[in-house]
Design a protein around this motif. Structure first.
Motif, mmCIF file in Angstrom:
data_model
loop_
_atom_site.group_PDB
_atom_site.id
_atom_site.type_symbol
_atom_site.label_atom_id
_atom_site.label_comp_id
_atom_site.label_asym_id
_atom_site.label_seq_id
_atom_site.Cartn_x
_atom_site.Cartn_y
_atom_site.Cartn_z
ATOM 1 N N PHE A 1 -18.579 82.191 31.914
ATOM 2 C CA PHE A 1 -19.864 81.800 32.510
ATOM 3 C C PHE A 1 -19.802 80.377 33.039
ATOM 4 C CE2 PHE A 1 -24.206 79.977 31.852
ATOM 5 C CZ PHE A 1 -24.820 80.645 32.895
ATOM 6 N N LEU A 2 -19.152 79.513 32.293
ATOM 7 C CA LEU A 2 -18.986 78.125 32.707
ATOM 8 C C LEU A 2 -18.171 78.025 33.992
ATOM 9 C CD1 LEU A 2 -19.402 75.115 32.077
ATOM 10 C CD2 LEU A 2 -17.406 75.224 30.594
ATOM 11 N N GLU A 3 -17.121 78.845 34.102
ATOM 12 C CA GLU A 3 -16.300 78.854 35.306
ATOM 13 C C GLU A 3 -17.124 79.248 36.535
ATOM 14 O OE1 GLU A 3 -13.525 77.409 35.107
ATOM 15 O OE2 GLU A 3 -11.904 78.663 34.367
ATOM 16 N N ILE A 4 -18.001 80.237 36.375
ATOM 17 C CA ILE A 4 -18.863 80.663 37.485
ATOM 18 C C ILE A 4 -19.766 79.522 37.931
ATOM 19 C CG2 ILE A 4 -20.764 82.196 38.121
ATOM 20 C CD1 ILE A 4 -19.509 84.318 36.295
ATOM 21 N N CYS A 5 -20.376 78.848 36.962
ATOM 22 C CA CYS A 5 -21.268 77.720 37.282
ATOM 23 C C CYS A 5 -20.491 76.586 37.943
ATOM 24 C CB CYS A 5 -21.942 77.203 36.007
ATOM 25 S SG CYS A 5 -23.031 78.383 35.206
ATOM 26 N N TYR A 6 -19.329 76.279 37.381
ATOM 27 C CA TYR A 6 -18.518 75.147 37.842
ATOM 28 C C TYR A 6 -18.105 75.322 39.301
ATOM 29 C CZ TYR A 6 -14.724 71.661 37.708
ATOM 30 O OH TYR A 6 -13.910 70.588 37.950
ATOM 31 N N VAL A 7 -17.572 76.500 39.606
ATOM 32 C CA VAL A 7 -17.052 76.719 40.958
ATOM 33 C C VAL A 7 -18.183 76.856 41.977
ATOM 34 C CG1 VAL A 7 -16.963 79.247 40.998
ATOM 35 C CG2 VAL A 7 -15.160 77.931 42.134
ATOM 36 N N SER B 1 -22.414 67.980 25.218
ATOM 37 C CA SER B 1 -21.787 66.706 24.839
ATOM 38 C C SER B 1 -21.603 65.750 26.015
ATOM 39 C CB SER B 1 -20.434 66.962 24.174
ATOM 40 O OG SER B 1 -19.587 67.696 25.049
ATOM 41 N N GLY B 2 -21.299 66.281 27.180
ATOM 42 C CA GLY B 2 -20.997 65.393 28.305
ATOM 43 C C GLY B 2 -22.176 65.036 29.183
ATOM 44 N N ILE B 3 -23.337 65.654 28.929
ATOM 45 C CA ILE B 3 -24.475 65.482 29.850
ATOM 46 C C ILE B 3 -24.902 64.024 29.992
ATOM 47 C CG2 ILE B 3 -26.914 66.033 30.217
ATOM 48 C CD1 ILE B 3 -26.350 68.820 29.120
ATOM 49 N N PRO B 4 -25.243 63.312 28.914
ATOM 50 C CA PRO B 4 -25.715 61.929 29.097
ATOM 51 C C PRO B 4 -24.652 61.002 29.679
ATOM 52 C CG PRO B 4 -25.390 62.399 26.757
ATOM 53 C CD PRO B 4 -25.267 63.700 27.484
ATOM 54 N N GLN C 1 -23.948 66.915 43.542
ATOM 55 C CA GLN C 1 -22.737 67.715 43.401
ATOM 56 C C GLN C 1 -21.772 67.078 42.402
ATOM 57 O OE1 GLN C 1 -19.635 67.837 46.513
ATOM 58 N NE2 GLN C 1 -19.834 70.066 46.502
ATOM 59 N N MET C 2 -21.541 65.771 42.543
ATOM 60 C CA MET C 2 -20.644 65.091 41.621
ATOM 61 C C MET C 2 -21.150 65.201 40.188
ATOM 62 S SD MET C 2 -19.617 61.065 41.223
ATOM 63 C CE MET C 2 -18.611 60.915 42.697
ATOM 64 N N CYS C 3 -22.425 65.004 39.992
ATOM 65 C CA CYS C 3 -23.002 65.038 38.647
ATOM 66 C C CYS C 3 -22.779 66.393 37.993
ATOM 67 C CB CYS C 3 -24.496 64.716 38.721
ATOM 68 S SG CYS C 3 -25.280 64.591 37.102
ATOM 69 N N PHE C 4 -23.053 67.482 38.720
ATOM 70 C CA PHE C 4 -22.895 68.811 38.139
ATOM 71 C C PHE C 4 -21.426 69.154 37.895
ATOM 72 C CE2 PHE C 4 -27.309 69.598 39.393
ATOM 73 C CZ PHE C 4 -27.761 70.310 38.292
ATOM 74 N N VAL C 5 -20.541 68.721 38.807
ATOM 75 C CA VAL C 5 -19.113 68.969 38.601
ATOM 76 C C VAL C 5 -18.624 68.261 37.337
ATOM 77 C CG1 VAL C 5 -16.816 68.482 39.517
ATOM 78 C CG2 VAL C 5 -18.555 69.432 41.015
ATOM 79 N N LEU C 6 -19.070 67.021 37.139
ATOM 80 C CA LEU C 6 -18.666 66.266 35.952
ATOM 81 C C LEU C 6 -19.299 66.833 34.687
ATOM 82 C CD1 LEU C 6 -18.889 62.584 37.287
ATOM 83 C CD2 LEU C 6 -16.836 63.966 36.949
ATOM 84 N N VAL C 7 -20.590 67.158 34.760
ATOM 85 C CA VAL C 7 -21.309 67.696 33.593
ATOM 86 C C VAL C 7 -20.733 69.039 33.162
ATOM 87 C CG1 VAL C 7 -23.523 68.700 32.890
ATOM 88 C CG2 VAL C 7 -23.473 66.444 33.945
ATOM 89 N N LEU C 8 -20.295 69.861 34.130
ATOM 90 C CA LEU C 8 -19.713 71.163 33.794
ATOM 91 C C LEU C 8 -18.226 71.071 33.487
ATOM 92 C CD1 LEU C 8 -21.531 73.300 36.521
ATOM 93 C CD2 LEU C 8 -21.959 73.339 34.061
ATOM 94 N N ALA D 1 -12.521 59.618 31.108
ATOM 95 C CA ALA D 1 -11.438 60.597 31.251
ATOM 96 C C ALA D 1 -10.658 60.747 29.947
ATOM 97 C CB ALA D 1 -10.505 60.194 32.389
ATOM 98 N N VAL D 2 -10.431 59.635 29.253
ATOM 99 C CA VAL D 2 -9.733 59.692 27.962
ATOM 100 C C VAL D 2 -10.552 60.484 26.951
ATOM 101 C CG1 VAL D 2 -9.018 58.313 25.967
ATOM 102 C CG2 VAL D 2 -8.385 57.584 28.271
ATOM 103 N N LEU D 3 -11.856 60.228 26.912
ATOM 104 C CA LEU D 3 -12.732 60.889 25.938
ATOM 105 C C LEU D 3 -12.896 62.383 26.211
ATOM 106 C CD1 LEU D 3 -15.597 58.249 25.496
ATOM 107 C CD2 LEU D 3 -13.810 58.830 23.855
ATOM 108 N N PHE D 4 -13.054 62.740 27.483
ATOM 109 C CA PHE D 4 -13.406 64.119 27.829
ATOM 110 C C PHE D 4 -12.234 64.953 28.337
ATOM 111 C CE2 PHE D 4 -17.435 61.860 28.027
ATOM 112 C CZ PHE D 4 -18.254 62.710 27.312
ATOM 113 N N VAL D 5 -11.105 64.327 28.615
ATOM 114 C CA VAL D 5 -9.939 65.078 29.081
ATOM 115 C C VAL D 5 -8.770 64.919 28.103
ATOM 116 C CG1 VAL D 5 -8.269 65.423 30.940
ATOM 117 C CG2 VAL D 5 -10.632 64.809 31.499
#
Length: 317
Positions: A74-80, A157-160, A106-113, A209-213
């Motif tokens: 489901f996340l993949e569908i939203c992300y793409v 976790s990544g939203i804020p 667009q950037m915000c949603f790509v990062l949030v997802l 990037a270190v924290l989330f990747v």
């Protein structure tokens, strides 16, 4: 003039929209690329939609592993859906402009997802670790409440942080050029257009990037190092082969997603080129969502059997 030096008042303009160059260097192929990416988008929707549906309706797949897989699909569908449709519009109309607000959105949603993708892959590796290395306590450690908490934590976790990072980047002033050498509004090409000192912004990008990747990737490596250690102690060759087969699908998706992502966001910017970034971005924004259902369904007997049962049951209704 260096692009990060402060421009004179005459040379500075207030940017209200950007131009996504995308694949303008091969504009003569735009209809071919349009057809290709449209087909890929349909495959992503159908493939991940099928995985999502089958993990919901088939009782045999109501386990933690498939609960996580359904959420990931489901996340993949939203992300793409926040990158490919815009790319298709740009290719079909050859109108590449995007407003500042739309670009920031667009950037915000790509990062949030993107953040929950990293965490969900780590959660799935932890599920494999508990299942293989702590089998007797699996049902206790991975009960429904724990699974729900892990998924919810991954999603929110990544939203804020990512909203804050987007706001910080789009609070910058931009120089006269408004051309983004990319097919979507990504961090690096946007920062390349910023005026003034952006050292703090670059450091924030690295930290996030270190924290989330990197951290989720290291957790995955730790989980699989323990899994491999446990599997090698098994006396049965058949058991070892079964475990490796189960884990290999997840490892393939991890490699496709994290490999290009780590190179893009954590390697020295001096070694970057716009064309390389675009190719790497294609892997974690398009290729991984497309291959995810194929990797998990074609190599997974449980999913294949569940699909067969679902279609057989529905064909007789």
């Amino acid at each position: 003039m260096n692009q990060h030096q402060k421009p004179t008042e005459e040379s500075r303009t207030e940017v209200m929209e950007f131009v996504l160059l995308g694949f303008s260097d091969v504009s003569h192929l735009h209809w071919f690329l349009f057809g290709l990416f449209l087909a890929i988008y349909i495959i992503i929707l159908l493939g991940n939609g099928t995985i999502l549906l089958i993990t919901k309706v088939e009782p045999t797949l109501h386990t933690p592993m498939y609960y996580f897989l359904g959420n990931f699909s489901f996340l993949e569908i939203c992300y793409v859906s926040f990158t490919l449709p815009r790319m298709l519009v740009n290719l079909g109309t050859q109108r590449r402009s995007i407003s500042l607000v739309a670009c920031a959105t667009q950037m915000c949603f790509v990062l949030v997802l993107g953040a929950p993708e990293c965490f969900l892959l780590a959660v799935m590796s932890y599920d494999h670790y508990v299942d293989i290395c702590n089998t007797l306590n699996y049902s206790l450690l991975m009960n429904h409440k724990v699974c729900t908490q892990l998924v919810t934590g991954s999603w929110i976790s990544g939203i804020p942080v990512q909203i804050g990072q987007t706001f910080q980047i789009f609070s910058l002033s931009f120089c006269a050029s408004n051309q983004i050498n990319h097919f979507f509004c990504d961090i690096s090409p946007i920062l390349n257009l910023a005026c003034g000192e952006i050292f703090v912004n670059k450091m924030m990008v690295y930290i996030v990037a270190v924290l989330f990747v990197l951290v989720p990737f290291l957790l995955i490596l730790i989980s699989y190092s323990k899994i491999i250690s446990t599997v090698l102690k098994l006396s049965s060759t058949t058991s070892r082969a079964k475990v490796f087969s189960t884990c290999s699908s997840h490892l393939a998706v991890v490699g496709l997603f994290f490999g290009p992502g780590i190179i893009t966001y954590l390697r020295p910017k001096s070694s970057h080129s716009p064309d390389t970034e675009k190719v790497l971005s294609l892997f974690y924004t398009i290729v991984t969502p497309m291959l995810n259902p194929m990797i998990y369904s074609l190599r997974n007997k449980d999913v294949i059997m569940a699909l067969e049962n679902y279609y057989i049951n529905n064909s007789f209704e």
